[in-house]
Design an enzyme around this catalytic site. Sequence first.
Site, PDB file in Angstrom:
ATOM      1  N   CYS A 106     -19.290  29.389 -44.474  1.00 41.55           N
ATOM      2  CA  CYS A 106     -18.098  30.173 -44.833  1.00 41.55           C
ATOM      3  C   CYS A 106     -18.180  30.685 -46.258  1.00 41.55           C
ATOM      4  CB  CYS A 106     -16.808  29.367 -44.660  1.00 41.55           C
ATOM      5  SG  CYS A 106     -16.511  28.815 -42.999  1.00 41.55           S
ATOM      6  N   ASP A 113      -8.894  26.589 -55.743  1.00 41.14           N
ATOM      7  CA  ASP A 113      -9.211  26.098 -54.410  1.00 41.14           C
ATOM      8  C   ASP A 113      -9.657  24.642 -54.556  1.00 41.14           C
ATOM      9  OD1 ASP A 113     -10.303  25.340 -52.026  1.00 41.14           O
ATOM     10  OD2 ASP A 113     -11.603  27.092 -51.793  1.00 41.14           O
ATOM     11  N   HIS A 145     -15.386  30.057 -50.960  1.00 46.15           N
ATOM     12  CA  HIS A 145     -15.249  29.944 -49.499  1.00 46.15           C
ATOM     13  C   HIS A 145     -14.510  31.192 -49.003  1.00 46.15           C
ATOM     14  CE1 HIS A 145     -13.550  28.358 -45.720  1.00 46.15           C
ATOM     15  NE2 HIS A 145     -14.383  27.350 -45.793  1.00 46.15           N
ATOM     16  N   LYS A 194     -10.114  17.181 -44.768  1.00 41.61           N
ATOM     17  CA  LYS A 194     -11.250  16.790 -45.615  1.00 41.61           C
ATOM     18  C   LYS A 194     -10.892  15.600 -46.502  1.00 41.61           C
ATOM     19  CE  LYS A 194     -13.086  21.422 -45.422  1.00 41.61           C
ATOM     20  NZ  LYS A 194     -13.400  22.689 -46.101  1.00 41.61           N
ATOM     21  N   GLN A 252     -12.287  20.985 -51.704  1.00 41.46           N
ATOM     22  CA  GLN A 252     -13.274  19.937 -51.986  1.00 41.46           C
ATOM     23  C   GLN A 252     -12.870  19.123 -53.217  1.00 41.46           C
ATOM     24  OE1 GLN A 252     -15.827  19.304 -49.969  1.00 41.46           O
ATOM     25  NE2 GLN A 252     -15.568  21.115 -48.695  1.00 41.46           N
TER      26      GLN A 252
HETATM   27  C1  LIG Z   1     -12.788  23.772 -46.061  1.00 35.12           C
HETATM   28  C2  LIG Z   1     -12.589  24.655 -47.240  1.00 35.12           C
HETATM   29  C3  LIG Z   1     -11.604  25.648 -47.243  1.00 35.12           C
HETATM   30  C4  LIG Z   1     -10.748  25.971 -46.050  1.00 35.12           C
HETATM   31  O1  LIG Z   1     -10.020  24.887 -45.588  1.00 35.12           O
HETATM   32  P1  LIG Z   1      -9.485  24.880 -44.065  1.00 35.12           P
HETATM   33  O2  LIG Z   1      -9.085  23.483 -43.838  1.00 35.12           O
HETATM   34  O3  LIG Z   1     -10.646  25.284 -43.199  1.00 35.12           O
HETATM   35  O4  LIG Z   1      -8.366  25.846 -43.981  1.00 35.12           O
HETATM   36  C5  LIG Z   1     -11.465  26.407 -48.383  1.00 35.12           C
HETATM   37  N1  LIG Z   1     -12.232  26.186 -49.466  1.00 35.12           N
HETATM   38  C6  LIG Z   1     -13.172  25.228 -49.506  1.00 35.12           C
HETATM   39  C7  LIG Z   1     -13.972  25.027 -50.757  1.00 35.12           C
HETATM   40  C8  LIG Z   1     -13.387  24.444 -48.399  1.00 35.12           C
HETATM   41  O5  LIG Z   1     -14.341  23.493 -48.435  1.00 35.12           O
END
Ligand SMILES: *Cc1c(COP(=O)(O)O)cnc(C)c1O
Length: 458
Positions: free
Chosen positions: A416, A252, A175, A278, A255
């Site tokens: 993104c 990260d 992302h 999320k 998800q």
């Molecule tokens: C949504 C997302 C982000 C960023 O999170 P934000 O809440 O927009 O700051 C980073 N990495 C992954 C894999 C995402 O799905």
Amino acid sequence: MADGATLNNPHPQSEATRGRGTARSGVEGATPDTVLASAPSTTSWSPSPAKGGGGFDVHAARAQFPILSRTVNGKPLVYLDSAASAQKPRAVIDALTAAMEGSYSNVHRGLHTLANETTEAFEQARETVARFLNAESPDQIVWTKGGTEAFNLVAAGLAQSLKPGDEIVTTQMEHHANIVPWSMLRDRLGIVLKWAPVLDDGSLDMAGLAALIGPRTKLVAVTHMSNVLGTVNDVRAVADLAHAAGALVLVDGCQGAVHCSPDVQALDCDFYVFTGHKLYGPTGIGGMYGKRAALEALPPYQGGGEMIATVTEDAVTYAGIPHRFEAGTPPILEAIGLGAALEWFMAFDRQAVAAHERALYDHVVARLSGLNWLRIIGEAPGKGAILTFTVEGAHAHDVAQILDRYGVAVRAGLHCAEPLSKRFGITSSARASFALYNTVEDADAFVDALIKAREFFV
Ligand SMILES: *Cc1c(COP(=O)(O)O)cnc(C)c1O
């Protein structure tokens, strides 16, 4: 339960479980078998296996999301955009209202009752996150305003010790939040950014990644689960590779935290980033887990109140972790809301939830198989329930807008993750992502709408 929920109820067979209030799980009523008996086109539908003894009752869970009983364009809402942001259960809505109505103040700096109560609720939410991720201790959880800010916090800290020629290794499936902060360091400091390749099926090329890690690698930054491909990476193996080279590993988990039941100690990662909205929680809150040594080695991020120990005209000393990364009044209500979301979420058997989501994905893919106008991007073994696709002759934005006419919400564009689109030779794609509250009726409504949408393009 409001009348509207009944009027708009897209799933008559789940009527029995609607209106039964807020029981967390195990509500009697619709079972996978009754769903199977009454749903149309269920050729390949199989009920989720119940692992861990808990099982999962989707209709009881779904009934706790007020928004899911609304309509869109005269059709029942079919919300398949949870990878962009998840809807909120009643438990979160109530927790936010209760805090604002019952006990609210600033935190950490009052001697009055409301300040103490609010501080306790705020720090309790941190403790909940620590339990959720299996962190060693709550002080290893740093609050930020979302996932993105956590990557920037780490980047700003590392910037102070990186030298030209030092290397950061990331992957082609990241992302932008796990790309751009490192690109900015490259442009500012002359470090080298290296990209681990993605294989044709959407898997991470682990041998390719291993070959990029060397003595100058300072950080390996990799996603737990791709928000586009659904690929779930073996981040423990990545951590072992990084640590063998003396590098830090940042995962990260935006998800992964939602779908992979992470245990940060088992993953052995130095940083694990998550985002609240999320995880069925509010916007404006997220953060990261850090190993104690990694956090203590990281310089403060922003300056201001809350993050200091003492301030004189000539010198400042900083608070300990985690507060020294949390300058200013933090997102208090948002943290409390996220704590409520995670308490609610942890009451489910999370592996059964993931199996339910994956069963929906498998059902959709089985119904779509053989359609030569559809291309699915990402079919790695063990992937999560994210379906990214292109429709021949159609821009993904148009596909999403036509699906919206049928009440079906999907994401379209680059998600993104522009380098990943380039890797697969596409300029846009549509994405249907499944969450805990989605039903086989949602899955079927999506497939039916997509097949109708196709007629607009031929
Ligand atoms: C949504 C997302 C982000 C960023 O999170 P934000 O809440 O927009 O700051 C980073 N990495 C992954 C894999 C995402 O799905």
